[in-house]
Motif scaffolding. Structure first.
Motif, mmCIF file in Angstrom:
data_model
loop_
_atom_site.group_PDB
_atom_site.id
_atom_site.type_symbol
_atom_site.label_atom_id
_atom_site.label_comp_id
_atom_site.label_asym_id
_atom_site.label_seq_id
_atom_site.Cartn_x
_atom_site.Cartn_y
_atom_site.Cartn_z
ATOM 1 N N PRO A 166 -8.304 -17.253 -2.614
ATOM 2 C CA PRO A 166 -7.423 -18.418 -2.806
ATOM 3 C C PRO A 166 -6.082 -18.211 -2.112
ATOM 4 C CG PRO A 166 -7.314 -17.031 -4.739
ATOM 5 C CD PRO A 166 -8.331 -16.398 -3.817
ATOM 6 N N ARG A 167 -5.343 -19.282 -1.956
ATOM 7 C CA ARG A 167 -4.011 -19.192 -1.371
ATOM 8 C C ARG A 167 -2.974 -19.049 -2.488
ATOM 9 N NH1 ARG A 167 -4.432 -17.403 3.289
ATOM 10 N NH2 ARG A 167 -2.305 -18.092 3.763
ATOM 11 N N ALA A 168 -1.938 -18.273 -2.209
ATOM 12 C CA ALA A 168 -0.853 -18.068 -3.177
ATOM 13 C C ALA A 168 -0.106 -19.378 -3.432
ATOM 14 C CB ALA A 168 0.097 -16.999 -2.668
ATOM 15 N N LYS A 169 0.662 -19.392 -4.487
ATOM 16 C CA LYS A 169 1.297 -20.625 -4.962
ATOM 17 C C LYS A 169 2.265 -21.239 -3.947
ATOM 18 C CE LYS A 169 4.092 -22.538 -8.707
ATOM 19 N NZ LYS A 169 4.848 -22.289 -9.942
ATOM 20 N N ASN A 170 3.097 -20.440 -3.307
ATOM 21 C CA ASN A 170 4.162 -20.931 -2.435
ATOM 22 C C ASN A 170 3.628 -21.179 -1.022
ATOM 23 O OD1 ASN A 170 6.673 -21.579 -1.331
ATOM 24 N ND2 ASN A 170 7.180 -19.425 -0.948
ATOM 25 N N ASP A 171 2.887 -22.271 -0.847
ATOM 26 C CA ASP A 171 2.293 -22.601 0.458
ATOM 27 C C ASP A 171 1.467 -21.449 1.017
ATOM 28 O OD1 ASP A 171 3.419 -25.172 0.541
ATOM 29 O OD2 ASP A 171 5.302 -24.386 1.355
ATOM 30 N N GLY A 172 0.852 -20.695 0.121
ATOM 31 C CA GLY A 172 0.002 -19.589 0.539
ATOM 32 C C GLY A 172 0.732 -18.297 0.829
ATOM 33 N N LYS A 173 2.057 -18.287 0.735
ATOM 34 C CA LYS A 173 2.848 -17.118 1.148
ATOM 35 C C LYS A 173 3.269 -16.263 -0.042
ATOM 36 C CE LYS A 173 4.762 -19.414 5.227
ATOM 37 N NZ LYS A 173 4.149 -20.729 4.994
ATOM 38 N N LEU A 174 3.040 -14.964 0.089
ATOM 39 C CA LEU A 174 3.491 -13.975 -0.893
ATOM 40 C C LEU A 174 4.687 -13.214 -0.337
ATOM 41 C CD1 LEU A 174 -0.023 -12.513 -1.719
ATOM 42 C CD2 LEU A 174 1.441 -13.667 -3.391
ATOM 43 N N PRO A 175 5.654 -12.830 -1.177
ATOM 44 C CA PRO A 175 6.707 -11.927 -0.710
ATOM 45 C C PRO A 175 6.100 -10.555 -0.407
ATOM 46 C CG PRO A 175 7.333 -13.027 -2.762
ATOM 47 C CD PRO A 175 5.871 -13.257 -2.568
ATOM 48 N N ILE A 176 6.238 -10.098 0.826
ATOM 49 C CA ILE A 176 5.719 -8.790 1.229
ATOM 50 C C ILE A 176 6.875 -7.931 1.707
ATOM 51 C CG2 ILE A 176 4.123 -7.530 2.724
ATOM 52 C CD1 ILE A 176 2.423 -10.041 2.933
ATOM 53 N N TRP A 177 7.154 -6.857 0.965
ATOM 54 C CA TRP A 177 8.241 -5.936 1.267
ATOM 55 C C TRP A 177 7.691 -4.728 2.017
ATOM 56 C CZ3 TRP A 177 13.366 -5.961 -1.308
ATOM 57 C CH2 TRP A 177 13.585 -7.101 -2.098
ATOM 58 N N ARG A 178 8.497 -4.152 2.885
ATOM 59 C CA ARG A 178 8.131 -2.909 3.567
ATOM 60 C C ARG A 178 8.814 -1.749 2.828
ATOM 61 N NH1 ARG A 178 6.716 -1.230 8.942
ATOM 62 N NH2 ARG A 178 6.196 0.976 8.739
ATOM 63 N N ALA A 179 8.011 -0.842 2.298
ATOM 64 C CA ALA A 179 8.531 0.320 1.566
ATOM 65 C C ALA A 179 8.536 1.521 2.501
ATOM 66 C CB ALA A 179 7.671 0.601 0.345
ATOM 67 N N VAL A 180 9.683 2.180 2.615
ATOM 68 C CA VAL A 180 9.832 3.302 3.547
ATOM 69 C C VAL A 180 10.451 4.499 2.841
ATOM 70 C CG1 VAL A 180 10.135 1.687 5.477
ATOM 71 C CG2 VAL A 180 12.153 2.655 4.355
ATOM 72 N N GLY A 181 10.214 5.664 3.445
ATOM 73 C CA GLY A 181 10.783 6.884 2.898
ATOM 74 C C GLY A 181 11.931 7.432 3.717
ATOM 75 N N GLY A 182 12.316 6.737 4.782
ATOM 76 C CA GLY A 182 13.452 7.190 5.584
ATOM 77 C C GLY A 182 13.156 7.372 7.058
ATOM 78 N N THR A 183 11.980 6.920 7.515
ATOM 79 C CA THR A 183 11.640 7.043 8.929
ATOM 80 C C THR A 183 12.264 5.888 9.710
ATOM 81 O OG1 THR A 183 9.510 7.968 8.276
ATOM 82 C CG2 THR A 183 9.732 7.271 10.564
ATOM 83 N N PRO A 184 13.110 6.183 10.711
ATOM 84 C CA PRO A 184 13.772 5.112 11.474
ATOM 85 C C PRO A 184 12.805 4.124 12.107
ATOM 86 C CG PRO A 184 14.833 7.212 11.923
ATOM 87 C CD PRO A 184 13.621 7.517 11.097
ATOM 88 N N GLN A 185 11.650 4.596 12.599
ATOM 89 C CA GLN A 185 10.700 3.697 13.236
ATOM 90 C C GLN A 185 10.150 2.679 12.240
ATOM 91 O OE1 GLN A 185 10.146 3.436 16.503
ATOM 92 N NE2 GLN A 185 8.897 1.643 16.018
ATOM 93 N N SER A 186 9.929 3.106 10.995
ATOM 94 C CA SER A 186 9.453 2.178 9.959
ATOM 95 C C SER A 186 10.518 1.139 9.640
ATOM 96 C CB SER A 186 9.075 2.951 8.693
ATOM 97 O OG SER A 186 8.014 3.845 8.938
ATOM 98 N N VAL A 187 11.765 1.592 9.581
ATOM 99 C CA VAL A 187 12.882 0.684 9.301
ATOM 100 C C VAL A 187 13.040 -0.325 10.435
ATOM 101 C CG1 VAL A 187 15.388 0.578 9.023
ATOM 102 C CG2 VAL A 187 14.075 2.335 7.820
#
Length: 339
Positions: A166-187
């Motif tokens: 199914p599609r999420a409530k907000n026009d199908g969009k979910l909040p997706i956060w990027r979790a990092v441990g301190g790598t500059p390339q990930s940031v």
């Protein structure tokens, strides 16, 4: 400024029986604790994913779905979804379902994770560690914004004009956060994609992360994203008690977990001086009475400009009554001073 609580479902080891605490009991305690979080006004709950004997939760989605049925307002997030060893279509479907159950309260924190057990468990090669994450993140973000998906990669079969429901409530969009441990390339990747950022700060001195967070802000603006939509969180070990002997006693829980993890990583045994140093103003432990913890969070807000703080609160598996009191203080005393 949002305040959240994160957990991994740590299981204490019983030296008498030679076994870890019962996972079923722990999960039921977590649900009791999340219900209290909702009642005292905590904004977010983040549930981690591990595939080890010393953690109770391998499927955050299941725990979050159970939590959705007994809460009303609190946002429910994975903390983190180990995307490299997950299937993006299933991740979206699970969290879209959670979003519908909770009436729009689901979020996903995606990361590589700090353990590697899920790779051989699900049949992935560690040789593809970086490529797996990048490719799967690309696909997940595409699914999140497009109902009909066509996508081609190197490590997964292509999708050709396929739909994901199914599609999420907000026009199908979910909040997706990027979790990092301190790598500059990930940031850098998070900034260029315009993703909200969660930085795990669990050791050393938080001020050491200032340049990294400033780098994210700079690259986020450079990529042309709306600065007013920028969200930055930190995720740090946290425990609240207004009783000094409880805070002192928590050292033993904390040490047991640090030593258990450290034994496989070559760390020296954790010491009381490290604990007390981490609890100081410049340390990375948000452990102390309500005033001390609130002051430290406000200091993080001052130096980083964060919009969310996640207190990771079950390190070493404290007793349920102690956890409940910590949650109550965090929601009622710490929050009032931070907000």
């Amino acid at each position: 400024m949002e305040l959240g609580i994160g957990m991994f479902g740590d299981l204490a080891f019983d030296q008498t029986t030679g076994k870890y605490r019962n996972a079923g009991v722990k999960i039921r305690e977590i649900l009791e604790q999340v219900k209290l979080m909702d009642e005292v006004g905590i904004d977010v709950f983040a549930m981690g994913e591990h595939h080890r004997e010393d953690y109770a939760v391998s499927s955050p989605e299941m725990v979050l779905a159970a939590a959705a049925s007994i809460t009303k307002n609190i946002k429910l997030a994975s903390g983190v979804t180990v995307l490299s060893s997950s299937e993006p279509v299933k991740v979206y479907e699970d969290f879209a379902t959670l979003d519908l159950i909770s009436d729009g309260r689901a979020e996903i924190f995606v990361g590589r994770g700090s353990f590697i057990e899920s790779f051989p468990l699900y049949g992935y090669s560690l040789n593809d560690y970086e490529a797996l994450f990048d490719e799967k993140l690309e696909l997940l973000l595409k699914i999140n914004t497009e109902e009909n998906v066509s996508w081609f990669g190197k490590l997964r079969a292509p999708m050709q004009n396929q739909t994901v429901y199914p599609r999420a409530k907000n026009d199908g969009k979910l909040p997706i956060w990027r979790a990092v441990g301190g790598t500059p390339q990930s940031v850098l990747s998070a900034a260029q994609l315009g993703m909200p950022l969660v930085v795990a700060i669990i050791g050393g001195m938080p001020i050491q992360f200032k340049n990294l967070i400033e780098f994210y802000k700079q690259e986020y603006r450079k990529a042309g994203h709306d600065e007013s939509a920028m969200q930055i969180a930190i995720h740090s070990h946290t425990f609240v008690s207004d009783e000094k002997d409880v805070v002192d006693g928590y050292f033993h829980n904390y040490k047991s977990q640090m030593d258990r993890i450290g034994s496989s990583r070559g760390w020296a045994p954790y010491t009381k001086s490290q604990y007390e140093g981490g609890r100081g103003k410049d340390g990375a432990l948000f452990i102390g009475n309500a005033n001390e913890v609130a002051d430290k969070i406000n200091y993080m807000k001052e130096i980083f400009g964060i919009t969310r703080f996640i207190g990771h609160m079950d390190v070493g598996d404290p007793a349920n009554d102690v956890m409940m009191k910590s949650i109550e203080l965090f929601g009622e005393k710490v929050a009032s001073q931070v907000k």
